[in-house]
Design a protein around this motif. Structure first.
Motif, PDB file in Angstrom:
ATOM      1  N   ILE A   6      -4.317  -6.630   2.676  1.00  0.00           N
ATOM      2  CA  ILE A   6      -4.079  -6.608   4.129  1.00  0.00           C
ATOM      3  C   ILE A   6      -3.440  -7.928   4.563  1.00  0.00           C
ATOM      4  N   SER A   7      -2.717  -8.554   3.646  1.00  0.00           N
ATOM      5  CA  SER A   7      -2.007  -9.784   3.986  1.00  0.00           C
ATOM      6  C   SER A   7      -0.824  -9.460   4.890  1.00  0.00           C
ATOM      7  N   SER A   8      -0.121 -10.504   5.308  1.00  0.00           N
ATOM      8  CA  SER A   8       0.998 -10.327   6.231  1.00  0.00           C
ATOM      9  C   SER A   8       2.287  -9.880   5.542  1.00  0.00           C
ATOM     10  N   ASP A   9       2.232  -9.632   4.229  1.00  0.00           N
ATOM     11  CA  ASP A   9       3.404  -9.106   3.540  1.00  0.00           C
ATOM     12  C   ASP A   9       3.746  -7.725   4.108  1.00  0.00           C
ATOM     13  N   LYS A  10       5.020  -7.499   4.398  1.00  0.00           N
ATOM     14  CA  LYS A  10       5.414  -6.260   5.074  1.00  0.00           C
ATOM     15  C   LYS A  10       5.493  -5.063   4.133  1.00  0.00           C
ATOM     16  N   ASN A  11       5.487  -5.307   2.835  1.00  0.00           N
ATOM     17  CA  ASN A  11       5.548  -4.198   1.885  1.00  0.00           C
ATOM     18  C   ASN A  11       4.217  -3.962   1.187  1.00  0.00           C
ATOM     19  N   GLY A  59       1.727  -6.475   7.064  1.00  0.00           N
ATOM     20  CA  GLY A  59       2.502  -7.304   7.977  1.00  0.00           C
ATOM     21  C   GLY A  59       3.465  -6.516   8.843  1.00  0.00           C
ATOM     22  N   GLY A  60       3.828  -5.315   8.390  1.00  0.00           N
ATOM     23  CA  GLY A  60       4.731  -4.480   9.170  1.00  0.00           C
ATOM     24  C   GLY A  60       4.026  -3.519  10.101  1.00  0.00           C
ATOM     25  N   TRP A  61       2.712  -3.576  10.134  1.00  0.00           N
ATOM     26  CA  TRP A  61       1.968  -2.654  10.995  1.00  0.00           C
ATOM     27  C   TRP A  61       2.090  -3.053  12.463  1.00  0.00           C
ATOM     28  N   SER A  62       2.210  -2.062  13.299  1.00  0.00           N
ATOM     29  CA  SER A  62       2.172  -2.279  14.744  1.00  0.00           C
ATOM     30  C   SER A  62       0.717  -2.350  15.199  1.00  0.00           C
ATOM     31  N   ASP A  63       0.524  -2.748  16.440  1.00  0.00           N
ATOM     32  CA  ASP A  63      -0.824  -2.730  17.014  1.00  0.00           C
ATOM     33  C   ASP A  63      -1.401  -1.315  16.973  1.00  0.00           C
ATOM     34  N   GLU A  64      -0.550  -0.338  17.206  1.00  0.00           N
ATOM     35  CA  GLU A  64      -0.995   1.055  17.183  1.00  0.00           C
ATOM     36  C   GLU A  64      -1.449   1.457  15.781  1.00  0.00           C
ATOM     37  N   ASP A  65      -0.736   0.996  14.751  1.00  0.00           N
ATOM     38  CA  ASP A  65      -1.129   1.298  13.376  1.00  0.00           C
ATOM     39  C   ASP A  65      -2.530   0.780  13.074  1.00  0.00           C
ATOM     40  N   LEU A  66      -2.787  -0.477  13.452  1.00  0.00           N
ATOM     41  CA  LEU A  66      -4.101  -1.061  13.166  1.00  0.00           C
ATOM     42  C   LEU A  66      -5.186  -0.384  13.995  1.00  0.00           C
ATOM     43  N   ALA A  67      -4.878  -0.054  15.238  1.00  0.00           N
ATOM     44  CA  ALA A  67      -5.852   0.644  16.080  1.00  0.00           C
ATOM     45  C   ALA A  67      -6.181   2.018  15.510  1.00  0.00           C
ATOM     46  N   ASN A  68      -5.182   2.734  15.016  1.00  0.00           N
ATOM     47  CA  ASN A  68      -5.438   4.038  14.395  1.00  0.00           C
ATOM     48  C   ASN A  68      -6.349   3.899  13.186  1.00  0.00           C
ATOM     49  N   ALA A  69      -6.091   2.865  12.378  1.00  0.00           N
ATOM     50  CA  ALA A  69      -6.888   2.648  11.171  1.00  0.00           C
ATOM     51  C   ALA A  69      -8.329   2.310  11.520  1.00  0.00           C
ATOM     52  N   MET A  70      -8.527   1.402  12.470  1.00  0.00           N
ATOM     53  CA  MET A  70      -9.862   0.896  12.754  1.00  0.00           C
ATOM     54  C   MET A  70     -10.680   1.832  13.639  1.00  0.00           C
ATOM     55  N   ASN A  80     -13.236  -2.584  21.048  1.00  0.00           N
ATOM     56  CA  ASN A  80     -12.258  -2.417  22.126  1.00  0.00           C
ATOM     57  C   ASN A  80     -10.860  -2.769  21.611  1.00  0.00           C
ATOM     58  N   VAL A  81      -9.862  -2.203  22.247  1.00  0.00           N
ATOM     59  CA  VAL A  81      -8.493  -2.349  21.751  1.00  0.00           C
ATOM     60  C   VAL A  81      -7.970  -3.770  21.927  1.00  0.00           C
ATOM     61  N   GLU A  82      -8.488  -4.498  22.904  1.00  0.00           N
ATOM     62  CA  GLU A  82      -8.055  -5.888  23.082  1.00  0.00           C
ATOM     63  C   GLU A  82      -8.379  -6.712  21.833  1.00  0.00           C
ATOM     64  N   ASP A  83      -9.547  -6.495  21.272  1.00  0.00           N
ATOM     65  CA  ASP A  83      -9.924  -7.216  20.062  1.00  0.00           C
ATOM     66  C   ASP A  83      -9.031  -6.835  18.887  1.00  0.00           C
ATOM     67  N   ILE A  84      -8.687  -5.566  18.781  1.00  0.00           N
ATOM     68  CA  ILE A  84      -7.859  -5.101  17.665  1.00  0.00           C
ATOM     69  C   ILE A  84      -6.439  -5.647  17.778  1.00  0.00           C
ATOM     70  N   VAL A  85      -5.877  -5.662  18.962  1.00  0.00           N
ATOM     71  CA  VAL A  85      -4.530  -6.212  19.157  1.00  0.00           C
ATOM     72  C   VAL A  85      -4.512  -7.701  18.818  1.00  0.00           C
ATOM     73  N   SER A  86      -5.535  -8.410  19.226  1.00  0.00           N
ATOM     74  CA  SER A  86      -5.610  -9.847  18.930  1.00  0.00           C
ATOM     75  C   SER A  86      -5.833 -10.084  17.439  1.00  0.00           C
ATOM     76  N   LEU A  87      -6.627  -9.242  16.801  1.00  0.00           N
ATOM     77  CA  LEU A  87      -6.832  -9.352  15.356  1.00  0.00           C
ATOM     78  C   LEU A  87      -5.516  -9.139  14.612  1.00  0.00           C
ATOM     79  N   ASN A  88      -4.742  -8.158  15.030  1.00  0.00           N
ATOM     80  CA  ASN A  88      -3.462  -7.900  14.364  1.00  0.00           C
ATOM     81  C   ASN A  88      -2.543  -9.114  14.467  1.00  0.00           C
TER      82      ASN A  88
END
Length: 300
Positions: free
Chosen positions: A86-91, A95-106, A130-138
Motif C-alpha cells: 500500500i505504498s505510494s507506488d502507482k503500479n 499511489g494511483g488510488w483516488s479518495d473514492e477508491d480508498l473509501a470503497n476499500a475501507m 468517517n470519510v474525512e478521516d479516509i480522505v486525509s489518510l489517503n
C-alpha cells in the motif's frame, strides 16, 4: 412441462436476486465532495488504524515502518492471506488510488476493479469510519516512500478463492452500526470510534464463528490466537482489572500496572497508540471501562 418452465423461471430469478445481493458496494461520489485533506489528521488516522503493523516488513523499526511494501502473511483455516503493498507506488502500490477508491476499500471492502476484498483486511471495522478521516489518510499515504515491488498473491484455494461468494459473507457479517450503543459522553463516543472503527480492536479481541465472522455477543471477550499459540486476552472491564489511567499509560508506554511490558503483537500496537494524543488514549480507556462491556452485552 409448465412446471419445468416455472421452475426454470424461479431458478433464474433467484440467481438474479442473489447476484444483485452479492454485488460489491461503492460509496457515492457526493459523500466525498468538498472534503479538504488534512495531512496531520491523516497521520493520526494512520497510527490509529495500525497500517504499518500489517503492511510494513515484520520487525521493521523507525522510518522503515513507513515503507509499506506488504508481504506479511496471515495463516487461517481459509488459506494464507498476504498483506498487499500500500505504498505510494502507482503500479505496485496504491499511489494511483483516488479518495473514492480508498473509501470503497475501507468502507465496503470493494477494490477499484469492483471485486470483494477478503475480510483479512478489516473493512468490517473500518466501515464505521468517517470519510474525512479516509480522505486525509489517503493524502498522508501519498507522502510515504514508493516501493515498486508488488507483494505476493494470497494463497487461498477453492472454494474460498471465489470472490463473489464474499458478497454473501458480507450480507451475514458486515456491520454498519456501533456495537456499543446507549448514552455515552463525548469522550466515550470518541473512544468507541477509535476502538470499533480505525483501531479495529475487536478483530483480534473478539471470538469468531466457523465462517470467520465476529461473534458480537462476545465483543472484546478475547479469543484464540490465530497463530495457534495461546489466547488473545479479553478487554472487558470485568476481565481487565485496570483503571482508566492504567489503560491509557499502557497504550502510551507499553508498561502494565505491574511494571511488566507489552509483548507479542501488542508491541506493534503500542508503537502505534503511543503516537496518538493523550486525549485519544484516554478516550479509548474510557470506552473500555463502559459497564455495557462488563455485562457481556454490548448493545443497550
Amino acid at each position: 412441462m409448465k412446471w419445468l418452465t416455472a421452475l426454470l423461471i424461479l431458478l433464474f430469478a433467484g440467481a438474479g436476486v442473489g447476484w444483485l445481493l452479492t454485488s460489491p458496494e461503492r460509496v457515492s461520489p457526493d459523500q466525498l465532495a468538498g472534503i479538504t485533506p488534512d495531512l496531520k489528521l491523516g497521520e493520526q488516522v494512520f497510527y490509529a488504524g495500525g497500517c504499518a503493523s500489517c503492511h510494513a516488513a515484520p520487525g521493521a523499526e523507525g522510518d522503515d515502518k513507513l515503507i509499506l511494501a506488504g508481504g506479511h502473511s496471515f495463516p487461517s483455516q481459509f488459506g494464507t492471506f498476504i498483506a498487499p503493498n500500500i505504498s505510494s507506488d502507482k503500479n505496485a502500490g496504491i499511489g494511483g488510488w483516488s479518495d473514492e477508491d480508498l473509501a470503497n476499500a475501507m468502507l465496503h471492502g470493494t477494490s477499484p476493479e469492483g471485486q470483494h476484498y477478503y475480510p483479512a483486511f478489516p473493512y468490517t471495522s473500518y466501515a464505521q469510519m468517517n470519510v474525512e478521516d479516509i480522505v486525509s489518510l489517503n493524502a498522508f499515504l501519498k507522502t510515504l516512500p514508493a516501493v515498486a515491488t508488488p507483494a505476493p498473491a494470497h494463497e487461498v484455494g477453492f472454494p474460498f478463492n471465489i470472490r463473489r461468494a464474499l458478497g454473501g459473507w458480507k450480507l451475514l457479517f458486515a456491520r454498519s452500526g456501533w456495537v456499543v450503543t446507549g448514552d455515552l459522553t463525548p469522550e466515550q463516543e470518541r473512544g468507541r470510534y477509535l476502538v470499533e472503527g480505525p483501531g479495529h480492536c475487536g478483530e483480534c479481541h473478539t471470538p469468531r464463528n466457523g465462517l470467520g465472522g465476529l461473534d458480537l455477543g462476545k465483543w472484546l471477550t478475547g479469543g484464540p490466537n490465530p497463530s495457534g499459540k495461546g489466547k488473545i486476552p479479553a478487554l472487558t472491564p470485568d476481565q481487565l482489572d485496570w483503571s482508566q489511567g492504567d489503560i491509557a499509560e499502557y497504550l502510551k508506554s507499553g508498561f502494565t500496572p505491574e511494571y511488566d511490558s507489552a509483548g507479542g503483537e501488542m508491541v506493534d500496537v503500542i508503537a502505534n497508540t503511543s503516537k496518538l494524543s493523550d486525549a485519544d488514549r484516554a478516550a479509548i480507556a474510557a470506552y473500555l471501562k463502559l459497564p455495557q462491556l462488563a455485562a457481556g452485552d454490548a448493545s443497550d
